[in-house]
Design an enzyme around this catalytic site. Structure first.
Site, PDB file in Angstrom:
ATOM      1  N   ARG A 124       0.320  15.130  12.032  1.00 42.82           N
ATOM      2  CA  ARG A 124       1.717  14.661  11.975  1.00 42.82           C
ATOM      3  C   ARG A 124       2.568  15.696  11.243  1.00 42.82           C
ATOM      4  NH1 ARG A 124      -0.272   8.891   9.923  1.00 42.82           N
ATOM      5  NH2 ARG A 124       1.723   8.804   8.841  1.00 42.82           N
ATOM      6  N   PRO A 125       3.828  15.915  11.704  1.00 43.31           N
ATOM      7  CA  PRO A 125       4.633  17.007  11.133  1.00 43.31           C
ATOM      8  C   PRO A 125       5.028  16.780   9.670  1.00 43.31           C
ATOM      9  CG  PRO A 125       5.947  15.680  12.657  1.00 43.31           C
ATOM     10  CD  PRO A 125       4.543  15.175  12.757  1.00 43.31           C
ATOM     11  N   ILE A 126       5.166  17.889   8.926  1.00 40.51           N
ATOM     12  CA  ILE A 126       5.667  17.798   7.544  1.00 40.51           C
ATOM     13  C   ILE A 126       6.809  18.800   7.325  1.00 40.51           C
ATOM     14  CG2 ILE A 126       3.561  16.864   6.459  1.00 40.51           C
ATOM     15  CD1 ILE A 126       2.994  19.762   5.503  1.00 40.51           C
ATOM     16  N   ASP A 127       7.446  19.215   8.430  1.00 39.21           N
ATOM     17  CA  ASP A 127       8.513  20.215   8.309  1.00 39.21           C
ATOM     18  C   ASP A 127       9.656  19.750   7.398  1.00 39.21           C
ATOM     19  OD1 ASP A 127       8.687  18.474  10.763  1.00 39.21           O
ATOM     20  OD2 ASP A 127      10.727  19.244  10.740  1.00 39.21           O
ATOM     21  N   LYS A 185       0.847  -1.209   0.000  1.00 33.78           N
ATOM     22  CA  LYS A 185       0.000   0.000   0.000  1.00 33.78           C
ATOM     23  C   LYS A 185       0.875   1.249   0.000  1.00 33.78           C
ATOM     24  CE  LYS A 185      -1.457   2.016   3.717  1.00 33.78           C
ATOM     25  NZ  LYS A 185      -1.074   3.233   4.468  1.00 33.78           N
ATOM     26  N   ASN A 186       1.901   1.275   0.857  1.00 30.90           N
ATOM     27  CA  ASN A 186       2.680   2.507   1.002  1.00 30.90           C
ATOM     28  C   ASN A 186       3.596   2.782  -0.193  1.00 30.90           C
ATOM     29  OD1 ASN A 186       1.427   3.166   3.356  1.00 30.90           O
ATOM     30  ND2 ASN A 186       3.041   2.386   4.703  1.00 30.90           N
ATOM     31  N   ARG A 242      -8.461   0.343   4.765  1.00 32.54           N
ATOM     32  CA  ARG A 242      -7.628   1.354   4.101  1.00 32.54           C
ATOM     33  C   ARG A 242      -6.330   0.724   3.617  1.00 32.54           C
ATOM     34  NH1 ARG A 242      -6.161   5.756   8.102  1.00 32.54           N
ATOM     35  NH2 ARG A 242      -4.587   5.893   6.482  1.00 32.54           N
ATOM     36  N   CYS A 246      -3.676   8.273  10.028  1.00 31.24           N
ATOM     37  CA  CYS A 246      -3.852   7.841  11.421  1.00 31.24           C
ATOM     38  C   CYS A 246      -3.207   8.865  12.363  1.00 31.24           C
ATOM     39  CB  CYS A 246      -3.184   6.478  11.640  1.00 31.24           C
ATOM     40  SG  CYS A 246      -3.790   5.177  10.556  1.00 31.24           S
ATOM     41  N   ARG A 275      -2.957   9.906   4.457  1.00 29.61           N
ATOM     42  CA  ARG A 275      -1.685  10.595   4.680  1.00 29.61           C
ATOM     43  C   ARG A 275      -0.951  10.849   3.359  1.00 29.61           C
ATOM     44  NH1 ARG A 275      -0.255  13.902   8.134  1.00 29.61           N
ATOM     45  NH2 ARG A 275       1.969  14.225   8.169  1.00 29.61           N
ATOM     46  N   ASP A 310       5.040  -0.074  11.753  1.00 27.28           N
ATOM     47  CA  ASP A 310       3.752  -0.541  11.221  1.00 27.28           C
ATOM     48  C   ASP A 310       3.455  -1.989  11.595  1.00 27.28           C
ATOM     49  OD1 ASP A 310       3.439   1.956  10.200  1.00 27.28           O
ATOM     50  OD2 ASP A 310       3.904   1.427   8.130  1.00 27.28           O
TER      51      ASP A 310
HETATM   52  N1  EPU Z   1       8.700  13.458  10.928  1.00 24.36           N
HETATM   53  C1  EPU Z   1       9.034  14.745  11.255  1.00 24.36           C
HETATM   54  N2  EPU Z   1       8.920  15.688  10.268  1.00 24.36           N
HETATM   55  C2  EPU Z   1       8.495  15.391   9.007  1.00 24.36           C
HETATM   56  C3  EPU Z   1       8.149  14.064   8.697  1.00 24.36           C
HETATM   57  C4  EPU Z   1       8.269  13.113   9.693  1.00 24.36           C
HETATM   58  O1  EPU Z   1       9.414  15.048  12.368  1.00 24.36           O
HETATM   59  O2  EPU Z   1       8.431  16.307   8.174  1.00 24.36           O
HETATM   60  C5  EPU Z   1       8.832  12.419  11.966  1.00 24.36           C
HETATM   61  C6  EPU Z   1       7.486  11.804  12.333  1.00 24.36           C
HETATM   62  O3  EPU Z   1       6.835  12.558  13.320  1.00 24.36           O
HETATM   63  C7  EPU Z   1       7.888  10.422  12.805  1.00 24.36           C
HETATM   64  C8  EPU Z   1       9.111  10.090  11.940  1.00 24.36           C
HETATM   65  O4  EPU Z   1       9.569  11.329  11.420  1.00 24.36           O
HETATM   66  O5  EPU Z   1       8.285  10.498  14.141  1.00 24.36           O
HETATM   67  C9  EPU Z   1       8.851   9.153  10.788  1.00 24.36           C
HETATM   68  O6  EPU Z   1       7.800   9.636   9.965  1.00 24.36           O
HETATM   69  P1  EPU Z   1       7.726   9.343   8.406  1.00 24.36           P
HETATM   70  O7  EPU Z   1       7.760  10.662   7.696  1.00 24.36           O
HETATM   71  O8  EPU Z   1       8.742   8.319   8.043  1.00 24.36           O
HETATM   72  O9  EPU Z   1       6.278   8.754   8.251  1.00 24.36           O
HETATM   73  P2  EPU Z   1       5.283   8.941   7.032  1.00 24.36           P
HETATM   74  O10 EPU Z   1       6.039   9.044   5.779  1.00 24.36           O
HETATM   75  O11 EPU Z   1       4.291   9.994   7.337  1.00 24.36           O
HETATM   76  C10 EPU Z   1       5.131   6.422   6.439  1.00 24.36           C
HETATM   77  C11 EPU Z   1       4.040   5.397   6.360  1.00 24.36           C
HETATM   78  C12 EPU Z   1       3.558   5.059   7.750  1.00 24.36           C
HETATM   79  C13 EPU Z   1       4.737   4.554   8.588  1.00 24.36           C
HETATM   80  C14 EPU Z   1       5.881   5.568   8.564  1.00 24.36           C
HETATM   81  C15 EPU Z   1       7.135   5.072   9.236  1.00 24.36           C
HETATM   82  C16 EPU Z   1       3.026   5.971   4.261  1.00 24.36           C
HETATM   83  C17 EPU Z   1       1.851   6.496   3.546  1.00 24.36           C
HETATM   84  N3  EPU Z   1       2.955   5.955   5.581  1.00 24.36           N
HETATM   85  O12 EPU Z   1       4.538   7.564   7.069  1.00 24.36           O
HETATM   86  O13 EPU Z   1       2.642   3.998   7.569  1.00 24.36           O
HETATM   87  O14 EPU Z   1       4.331   4.357   9.908  1.00 24.36           O
HETATM   88  O15 EPU Z   1       6.217   5.897   7.194  1.00 24.36           O
HETATM   89  O16 EPU Z   1       7.589   3.900   8.637  1.00 24.36           O
HETATM   90  O17 EPU Z   1       3.984   5.525   3.656  1.00 24.36           O
HETATM   91  C18 EPU Z   1       0.750   2.682   7.989  1.00 24.36           C
HETATM   92  O18 EPU Z   1       0.908   2.162   6.878  1.00 24.36           O
HETATM   93  O19 EPU Z   1      -0.056   2.240   8.854  1.00 24.36           O
HETATM   94  C19 EPU Z   1       1.510   3.878   8.320  1.00 24.36           C
HETATM   95  C20 EPU Z   1       1.156   4.717   9.276  1.00 24.36           C
END
Ligand code: EPU
Length: 447
Positions: free
Chosen positions: A127-130, A22-23, A405, A118, A94, A313
């Site tokens: 969740r942050p996107i900085d 999925k991801n 999902r 989530c 997300r 995950d």
């Molecule tokens: N983070 C920041 N700033 C950012 C982005 C992330 O501080 O700009 C922090 C987050 O708060 C977290 C860490 O970095 O503590 C890792 O976050 P990441 O960005 O890797 O997560 P994501 O890309 O939003 C994806 C998966 C998630 C999975 C995480 C970690 C997708 C769509 N989602 O999320 O999957 O938990 O990577 O492996 O690819 C799931 O499938 O259930 C799921 C939540």
């Protein structure tokens, strides 16, 4: 509302085909926005988040055709630079934030609504996107995030390659920066990049379409900007997390199953933990078979980490499995601030589990008891299915749309493995009830 009813205690046996990741799929589909042509993508899991991404692309003017089950063509030639998709779609998952990187990369400007997904302890701030923004700004874009919208622009011009050091290892920020950089001028170097298999899958897709992304799977990724991506075909990688979830389900029931169509190497971070607990793991080509080496599983400690560490995950699933093991285990969530919202559901089933900050302590017991519980998020929902399969009696899980999902055909796949799981639909019952009332009224007026 759809719910699952599980009568626990059936040992899972047999073989199950694992779907595409999925991801990876959500990233690759968004990446199609960069392609000035038609791409054919196969092994797409037909799950809720993928449907949402496809709806966003349709809103943006992409012509999507289902050529066969799990196989779609995407014609992105007609998208307009100022296209904006419905805001509510972005809030449904997300991965909608990948549209940001892709359209910024293609048109030098983009407007999207704030992504959903989530909630792992960030509340209304989300969740942050900085780190995504850091990547775009390094490439020359100005980014404004306010009022539920994110606008990024380089005044419609190509972005400029740059060097970016990610402050945290982020799957999303790594992928989004690659997406933005693919059509830029010059070279982009991303340091401290995420190593996850789906980052590699995204890079492989882009390269097949004509991009030059090098080093994906290592912590330094180089993106050599190209002028244009052309079409082509691609098949999505098998889902490491779906496979790991089925292996936990089998172990929880004391069964023996084979997950097919997997990359065993991507599963080591999960299967090595299962081995520690007393699960025998056998590999054969693209199949992995699991069975128990002992009557009761052993406790162990688990700490989540970016790939190749134990995946966050899989944290709810392994925590749930540990509830059935002998002894005390500690599970540390080191990726997300709070991914333990589901523990209360396990407690309702008799699990002895408590949280202290980023740690959960599990006192193993074999006595989970069926109860009405809630899928608090996607992976936690899958964990509740594991609990239901292992429990005595009936477990009714509500909010299962969250599970759907990310898991394709979960109920059918489990039934084929011998699980006693049925879908219970309140709406159908209401419909049935109104049918009965309607029939009574018709009978009355006929009388
Ligand atoms: N983070 C920041 N700033 C950012 C982005 C992330 O501080 O700009 C922090 C987050 O708060 C977290 C860490 O970095 O503590 C890792 O976050 P990441 O960005 O890797 O997560 P994501 O890309 O939003 C994806 C998966 C998630 C999975 C995480 C970690 C997708 C769509 N989602 O999320 O999957 O938990 O990577 O492996 O690819 C799931 O499938 O259930 C799921 C939540």
């Amino acid at each position: 509302m759809k719910q699952y009813d599980i009568i626990g205690g059936e040992k899972l046996t047999g073989e199950v085909d694992i779907s595409g990741t999925k991801n990876a799929a959500v990233a690759v589909i968004a990446a199609a926005l960069l392609v000035d042509g038609v791409c054919y993508i196969d092994n797409i899991p037909e799950v809720g988040d993928v449907t949402t991404i496809m709806e966003i692309l349709s809103d943006l003017g992409v012509v999507i055709t289902r050529v066969a089950p799990n196989s779609y063509s995407f014609d992105c030639r007609a998208i307009k630079p100022d296209s904006v998709a419905r805001a509510e779609l972005y809030g449904k998952c997300r991965a909608s934030y990948y549209v940001l990187g892709a359209l910024l990369g293609r048109f030098g400007k983009v407007t999207v609504a704030t992504p959903g997904g989530c909630d792992f302890g960030y509340g209304t701030s989300g969740r942050p996107i900085d780190q995504h923004i850091k990547g775009f700004e390094a490439l020359g874009a100005e980014v404004e995030h306010s009022g539920g919208w994110i606008r990024a622009t380089n005044n419609g011009s190509r972005l400029q390659g740059s060097r970016i050091y990610m402050d945290v290892v982020s799957v999303g920020a790594t992928i989004n920066t690659i997406l933005a950089a693919v059509l830029s001028e010059g070279t982009t170097i991303i340091e401290n990049a995420a190593l996850e298999p789906h980052v590699v899958d995204l890079a492989n897709f882009l390269n097949k379409m004509g991009a030059a992304v090098r080093g994906a799977g290592s912590s330094t990724i180089r993106v050599y900007g190209v002028d244009r991506l052309i079409g082509g075909d691609y098949s999505i990688l098998p889902d490491q997390i779906e496979a790991g979830t089925y292996l936990c389900m089998a172990a929880a029931t004391g069964g023996r199953i084979t997950v097919r169509n997997v990359v065993p190497r991507h599963l080591y971070c999960i299967t090595s933990k299962l081995s520690d607990m007393g699960v025998r793991i056998e590999e054969n080509g693209d199949c992995v078979t699991s069975s128990l080496t002992r009557k009761r599983l052993k406790s162990t400690n688990v700490k989540t980490a970016p790939y190749p560490g134990f995946p966050t995950d899989m944290q709810p699933q392994i925590t749930t499995l540990l509830c059935t093991a002998e002894g005390t285990s500690k599970v540390t969530e080191a990726v997300w601030d709070n991914r333990f919202q589901y523990l209360e559901q396990l407690q309702n089933m008799g699990a002895i589990v408590s949280q202290s900050g980023r740690d959960a302590v599990v006192e193993g017991s074999m006595n989970l008891t069926g109860a009405p519980i809630i899928a608090t998020d996607l992976r936690a929902g899958a964990a509740m299915v594991i609990a239901g399969l292992a429990a005595e009696g009936v477990t009714r899980i509500s909010d299962v749309w969250k599970i759907e999902r990310g898991y394709e055909d979960l109920v059918e796949k489990l039934r084929r493995l011998g699980a006693n799981i049925t879908i219970h639909n309140d709406i159908e019952i209401v419909d049935m009830a109104s049918d009965i009332i309607g029939a009574d009224k018709r009978a009355e007026s006929a009388a």
